[in-house]
Design a protein around this motif. Sequence first.
Motif, mmCIF file in Angstrom:
data_model
loop_
_atom_site.group_PDB
_atom_site.id
_atom_site.type_symbol
_atom_site.label_atom_id
_atom_site.label_comp_id
_atom_site.label_asym_id
_atom_site.label_seq_id
_atom_site.Cartn_x
_atom_site.Cartn_y
_atom_site.Cartn_z
ATOM 1 N N TYR A 83 0.802 -1.233 0.000
ATOM 2 C CA TYR A 83 0.000 0.000 0.000
ATOM 3 C C TYR A 83 0.836 1.285 0.000
ATOM 4 O O TYR A 83 0.488 2.212 -0.743
ATOM 5 N N TYR B 149 0.181 4.106 -2.744
ATOM 6 C CA TYR B 149 -0.148 5.489 -2.382
ATOM 7 C C TYR B 149 0.823 6.457 -3.060
ATOM 8 O O TYR B 149 0.422 7.513 -3.542
ATOM 9 N N TYR C 115 -18.445 -1.982 -6.861
ATOM 10 C CA TYR C 115 -19.352 -2.806 -6.041
ATOM 11 C C TYR C 115 -19.828 -3.964 -6.903
ATOM 12 O O TYR C 115 -20.432 -3.760 -7.951
ATOM 13 N N ILE D 115 -18.052 -6.033 0.790
ATOM 14 C CA ILE D 115 -17.519 -4.696 0.523
ATOM 15 C C ILE D 115 -16.930 -4.630 -0.892
ATOM 16 O O ILE D 115 -16.668 -5.655 -1.498
ATOM 17 N N MET E 251 -15.231 9.319 -4.570
ATOM 18 C CA MET E 251 -15.047 7.873 -4.672
ATOM 19 C C MET E 251 -14.637 7.279 -3.316
ATOM 20 O O MET E 251 -15.164 6.281 -2.873
ATOM 21 N N LEU E 252 -13.752 8.000 -2.693
ATOM 22 C CA LEU E 252 -13.271 7.542 -1.396
ATOM 23 C C LEU E 252 -14.383 7.575 -0.349
ATOM 24 O O LEU E 252 -14.583 6.616 0.380
ATOM 25 N N LYS F 214 -17.541 7.471 -0.858
ATOM 26 C CA LYS F 214 -18.541 6.457 -1.145
ATOM 27 C C LYS F 214 -18.123 5.119 -0.534
ATOM 28 O O LYS F 214 -18.913 4.411 0.070
ATOM 29 N N SER F 215 -16.867 4.821 -0.695
ATOM 30 C CA SER F 215 -16.414 3.537 -0.182
ATOM 31 C C SER F 215 -16.422 3.508 1.338
ATOM 32 O O SER F 215 -16.726 2.501 1.944
ATOM 33 N N GLY G 152 -19.671 2.737 2.416
ATOM 34 C CA GLY G 152 -19.865 1.304 2.226
ATOM 35 C C GLY G 152 -19.381 0.519 3.429
ATOM 36 O O GLY G 152 -20.060 -0.376 3.907
ATOM 37 N N TYR G 153 -18.248 0.936 3.956
ATOM 38 C CA TYR G 153 -17.710 0.224 5.113
ATOM 39 C C TYR G 153 -18.542 0.462 6.349
ATOM 40 O O TYR G 153 -18.754 -0.446 7.143
ATOM 41 N N TYR H 266 -21.404 -1.697 6.076
ATOM 42 C CA TYR H 266 -20.903 -3.073 6.192
ATOM 43 C C TYR H 266 -20.665 -3.429 7.650
ATOM 44 O O TYR H 266 -21.072 -4.474 8.147
ATOM 45 N N ARG I 189 -6.864 6.156 4.236
ATOM 46 C CA ARG I 189 -6.598 5.260 3.106
ATOM 47 C C ARG I 189 -6.189 3.876 3.601
ATOM 48 O O ARG I 189 -6.645 2.849 3.085
ATOM 49 N N GLU J 201 -9.152 1.999 5.105
ATOM 50 C CA GLU J 201 -10.035 1.543 4.035
ATOM 51 C C GLU J 201 -9.453 0.312 3.339
ATOM 52 O O GLU J 201 -10.144 -0.697 3.157
ATOM 53 N N ASP J 202 -8.172 0.378 3.023
ATOM 54 C CA ASP J 202 -7.551 -0.720 2.279
ATOM 55 C C ASP J 202 -7.395 -1.976 3.123
ATOM 56 O O ASP J 202 -7.465 -3.085 2.592
ATOM 57 N N ILE K 192 -10.671 -3.724 3.019
ATOM 58 C CA ILE K 192 -10.838 -4.383 1.718
ATOM 59 C C ILE K 192 -9.993 -5.656 1.652
ATOM 60 O O ILE K 192 -10.463 -6.716 1.245
#
Lengths: 111, 291
Positions: free
Chosen positions: A51, A55, A69, A76, B1-2, B4-5, B8-9, B12, B45, B48-49, B52
Amino acid sequence: MSKIAAQLKKGVLEIIILSLLKKNRMYGYEIIQALEEISDGYYTLKEGSLYPVLYRLEDKGYITNEIVYEESKRAIPRKYYTLTKEGKQMTEEFIIEWERFSEVTNRIISR
Amino acid sequence: MLNKSIEGYDSYRADNKNDLTHKNDAKYIDMVMSLLECDASYKRRIKEDLYIMLEEKRVQKGGLAAETLLGDPFTLANEFAENFDLEVKDTKESDNRADFKYGLSRRGNFRYGYYGHEYKSKKTLFGIPLVHVNYKSPFAVAKGIIAVGPVAIGGVACGGIGAGILSFSGLSIGLLLALGGLGISLFFALGGMAVAGILAVGGMALSGLVAIGGFATSSLIAIGGYAQAKVAIGAQIKALVGFYTQSGVGKYTFEMSNDLQYMGEIIRNSLLKEEGKVNTIIEFILRHFFK
């Protein structure tokens, strides 16, 4: 893994990831798996190594991410990474430079 | 975008709040994050990752615990710390927890006896980094135009011990200004104990010209609980000329008056009588503050 190997791998990680993304968009775990598979286990990348590189590449504008999605058992989304136009150009330059670098370095080492 | 995700979490995590595995994911990730010292956007970040990645691995490998999927949180945090900055030095590859030297928060430091990180700006001025923050060890030295660290040396120095043009430190040595527990300066010092060439203000103030404080002593003017100078004003004074509320020792010492103009005249006349002239600085103060 020796310290030398770790340093060498760290040095080439950006070019390797850019090269992987040259053909297809990929998500994080996919990159880890692809590297391991292609390198026959030589590159066993972990999240803490992957990561920060992603980044950096994103911050430089070489790659971009897309959240997708998908209708599946996944709860997720997936985050796919794609090369930008600048990233594609940089990858080409990287590869040319790498070929020259490795050729010259090998020539020196094998003398 | 970030965003939104992230939403989502959130959903979730809300959907799975009774699922022990997902609860453990949150705990695991929070632990990793608590060990990392980086700005909020990076933390977001990484967080989030990691969610995922955990989900991805869990789908492919089965319902395993976060630690099994991503490893020891300390090792993971260490990897992130190492790889965020290629200037990391002396890091080892083992998961020996005493190796945590870089990029860890104070929480990590207390636990393992190490301080956090180092930041050195790429921008320089006269070959000196614009900003240097160094907390790599309890005695790390930061040198920069702006220097922050246990020992800080620079234009503006902030730290335990600081030396600079302006210094704001526990033990503060400043060319122009020193502010701190102990402040020492050629010009101005402010602190518990202040020592300065021109003006010292503090609990104990020692100055070449003007001292103000609980215990104030200077060659020219002192104001304070105990004041000692050529001209002194305070509860107890020792001076050539001055005003006191409790006691005064000196040739021209008088009880404090409410009339500042009167006090000014007394000081001026006493000095003229004794020395034949009034020092420029004293004259300036008398004109501006005793009217």
